[in-house]
Design a protein around this motif. Structure first.
Motif, short mmCIF file in Angstrom:
data_model
loop_
_atom_site.label_atom_id
_atom_site.label_comp_id
_atom_site.label_asym_id
_atom_site.label_seq_id
_atom_site.Cartn_x
_atom_site.Cartn_y
_atom_site.Cartn_z
N ILE A 59 0.85 -9.09 -4.28
CA ILE A 59 0.01 -8.17 -3.37
C ILE A 59 0.33 -8.53 -1.90
CG2 ILE A 59 -1.88 -6.68 -3.00
CD1 ILE A 59 -2.93 -7.47 -5.69
N ASP A 60 1.19 -7.54 -1.33
CA ASP A 60 1.26 -8.07 0.14
C ASP A 60 0.32 -7.23 0.91
OD1 ASP A 60 2.47 -8.97 2.32
OD2 ASP A 60 4.36 -7.76 2.19
N GLU A 61 -0.11 -7.78 1.94
CA GLU A 61 -1.29 -7.15 2.69
C GLU A 61 -2.59 -6.89 1.94
OE1 GLU A 61 -1.52 -7.60 5.69
OE2 GLU A 61 0.44 -7.68 6.58
N PRO A 110 3.06 1.39 9.67
CA PRO A 110 4.33 0.44 8.98
C PRO A 110 5.59 0.68 9.87
CG PRO A 110 3.69 2.58 7.57
CD PRO A 110 2.73 2.51 8.79
N ALA A 111 5.75 1.67 10.18
CA ALA A 111 7.21 1.74 11.04
C ALA A 111 7.15 0.92 12.20
CB ALA A 111 7.55 3.25 11.67
N CYS A 163 0.42 1.54 -4.07
CA CYS A 163 -0.92 1.88 -4.34
C CYS A 163 -1.69 2.21 -3.10
CB CYS A 163 -1.55 0.76 -5.30
SG CYS A 163 -3.12 0.92 -5.73
N ALA A 164 -1.57 3.48 -2.88
CA ALA A 164 -2.30 4.04 -1.59
C ALA A 164 -3.79 4.31 -1.73
CB ALA A 164 -1.56 5.21 -1.11
N ARG A 218 0.71 -1.39 -0.02
CA ARG A 218 0.04 -0.01 -0.06
C ARG A 218 0.87 1.26 0.10
NH1 ARG A 218 -3.80 3.14 1.94
NH2 ARG A 218 -2.76 3.55 3.94
N THR A 219 1.86 1.29 0.85
CA THR A 219 2.73 2.40 0.89
C THR A 219 4.07 2.37 0.48
OG1 THR A 219 3.42 2.46 3.14
CG2 THR A 219 1.17 3.54 2.63
N TYR A 220 4.73 3.41 0.14
CA TYR A 220 6.25 3.02 -0.01
C TYR A 220 7.12 2.73 0.75
CZ TYR A 220 11.02 3.92 -1.78
OH TYR A 220 12.33 3.71 -1.98
N PRO A 221 6.98 3.43 1.99
CA PRO A 221 7.90 2.76 2.93
C PRO A 221 7.60 1.50 3.43
CG PRO A 221 6.71 4.97 3.84
CD PRO A 221 5.97 4.55 2.53
#
Ligand code: ADP
Ligand code: MG
Length: 475
Positions: free
Chosen positions: A124-126, A448-449, A105-106, A61-64
């Motif tokens: 597709i992770d998560e 995510p962090a 892909c947010a 979903r997100t780049y980080p």
């Protein structure tokens, strides 16, 4: 022979099943920490080496999250002599011509960039963080006139916007139209299967065990049938314990010590009831809902609705006159929507005119519900971090009646009478409970962090003993 050996650490039994699956759609799912992202990384490397020239797309979903779970770890196990990474294109190109594209892909806006994208294998992770429509668009990237396998690999946890479609296809196996059941396989992963995590971070599991029952079932056991029915399952109203306050949230009122801090939380009802709650917080941070003012006088669904001015003058009067509140500082927190002045005077201005002041509440819904659950959770002695005086009848009547939403599965159904719950949520977010002391892992934290340590990188030797997953690539 001039070949290069890439040794992959030993997969768990379920990871091995995932790596060996030959189905068109493979979902790997269940618990957090079950080794899903690891399996995706390893599968992508294995396919890249096995099929020179294959194109694979890894989506998160997100780049980080993408960087932390995939780009970084994959690069760290592949020497430059095997594959080189182009950071501006976010592409890993293997010497044998295979490519892995890393994309995020947010939201729906990001879908446009996938229109021209082609791949043979999609990961597709998560996946439960994607809507069904997003999944459809992403799935359409899997095409190409070549003989490479065409596959879609998903990892998933119960919960999230995609809970419904993932559960339908892989768990319930209810297929419609052109969907062919033979092309779908679901491999259940559980945190216990992940020996590396169990060995190096056993407290991760201990922390999952402290979650509320729903999230424990979802994230520890990988149970998909949980986000149904009563939303605040942990809420208890046990008159036998109103006095000793054990394993009950509703309690007998008592006199509030003068130096406890007082909060007022407020949800304005526009066309529905309003709700105002007063909370006293003791030295340990435990909150007591001591008073409330709800709807209009009498049945909120009948009768005349109060104007904002009438509501706030009543709130001001209560704070002037009530023995718990008179002469005290009251910290107000409210639905941020009351600050909007789109239609003339804002509700907040009407409040200030009566000397009732508010700061903007934090309206993040899922974190707010998490905070509320954290307060409702009982410790071993049956003590909670939130109690409700038995005179707060709107709370006691409405909060246990709320149910899960069918679409946003982790949220509650907002067609229910949710004003007290909303206002309680603003209070909880204004006085968030810190995570329990646990060596830095907070399983409530969804950002995510806040993932666990990457044990594969921190503690394990970079290459573990070769096993039958090792691959030899010669080029
Ligand atoms: N077979 C394995 N060998 C070594 N480390 C592993 C293995 N499987 C998972 N790990 C490590 O365990 C941790 C959790 O795995 P991860 O794949 O991130 O879980 P998930 O994506 O299911 O939440 C990560 O640090 C990961 O690198
Ligand atoms: Mg993961």
């Amino acid at each position: 022979m001039g070949g290069i050996t890439v040794r992959i650490p030993e997969p768990s039994a379920t990871q091995r099943e995932f790596l060996e699956a030959r189905c068109k759609h493979v979902a790997f799912g269940g618990a957090r920490g079950g080794g899903k992202s690891w399996a995706i990384r390893v599968k992508a490397i294995l396919l890249a080496l096995r099929f020179p020239g294959i194109k694979q797309l890894v989506i998160r979903r997100t780049y980080p999250e993408l960087r932390m779970n995939h780009i970084g770890p994959i690069r760290s196990v592949l020497p430059e002599s095997v594959a080189s990474y182009n950071d501006s294109h976010k592409e890993l190109t293997f010497k044998n011509g295979s490519v892995i594209f890393f994309r995020f892909c947010a939201n729906d806006g990001d879908l446009l960039s996938f229109q021209g994208q082609e791949c043979d294998v999609l990961f597709i992770d998560e996946a439960t963080q994607f809507t069904e429509n997003q999944y459809r668009v992403l799935k359409a990237c899997v095409r190409g006139a070549n003989s490479f396998p065409k596959r879609i690999y998903l990892s998933c946890n119960p919960g999230g916007v995609g809970h419904g479609w993932v559960k339908r296809l892989f768990v319930d196996r209810r297929f419609t139209g052109a969907e062919n059941g033979d092309e779908y396989v679901f491999i259940r992963s559980r945190v216990w299967d992940n020996k590396a995590l169990m060995k190096y971070q056993p407290d991760y599991v201990t922390q999952l065990q402290t979650l509320d029952s729903k999230h424990r079932a979802a994230w520890l056991d990988g149970d998909w049938n949980i986000f149904e029915g009563v939303f605040f399952e942990e809420f208890r109203d046990d008159p036998a314990h109103y006095e000793d306050r054990r394993f009950t949230h509703v309690i007998e009122p008592f006199r509030i010590p003068p130096d406890w801090r007082i909060y007022r939380s407020f949800d304005w009802g526009y066309s529905r009831p309003f709700s105002c709650g007063w909370w006293a917080v003791d030295y340990e941070g435990t909150a007591y809902r001591i008073l409330e003012l709800y709807g209009c006088s009498g049945d909120p669904n009948v009768g005349v609705k109060w104007t904002a001015d009438r509501v706030f003058s009543e709130i001001a009067r209560i704070e002037r006159e009530h023995e718990f509140l008179a002469g005290k500082n009251v910290y107000g927190v409210a639905d941020p929507a009351i600050f909007s002045s789109d239609t003339g005077e804002s509700v907040e201005e009407a409040a200030s005119r009566r000397g009732v002041f508010f700061t903007r509440g934090d309206n993040s819904r899922l974190p707010g519900w998490m905070q509320m659950r954290r307060r409702l959770a009982f410790d071993e002695e049956g003590r909670a971090k939130m109690y409700i005086f038995k005179n707060c009848r709107a709370f006691i009547r409405t909060v246990p009646s709320l149910v899960y939403d069918e679409n946003r599965v982790e949220d509650l159904d907002t067609t229910g009478e949710d004003h007290v719950a909303d206002e309680t949520r603003y209070f909880c977010m204004a006085r968030p409970l810190p995570p329990r002391a646990n060596g830095g892992v907070d399983p409530f934290d969804l950002s995510p962090a806040a993932t666990y340590l990457d044990v594969s990188r921190a503690d394990l030797p970079r290459y573990v003993k070769p096993d039958r997953m090792q691959v030899v690539s010669s080029h």
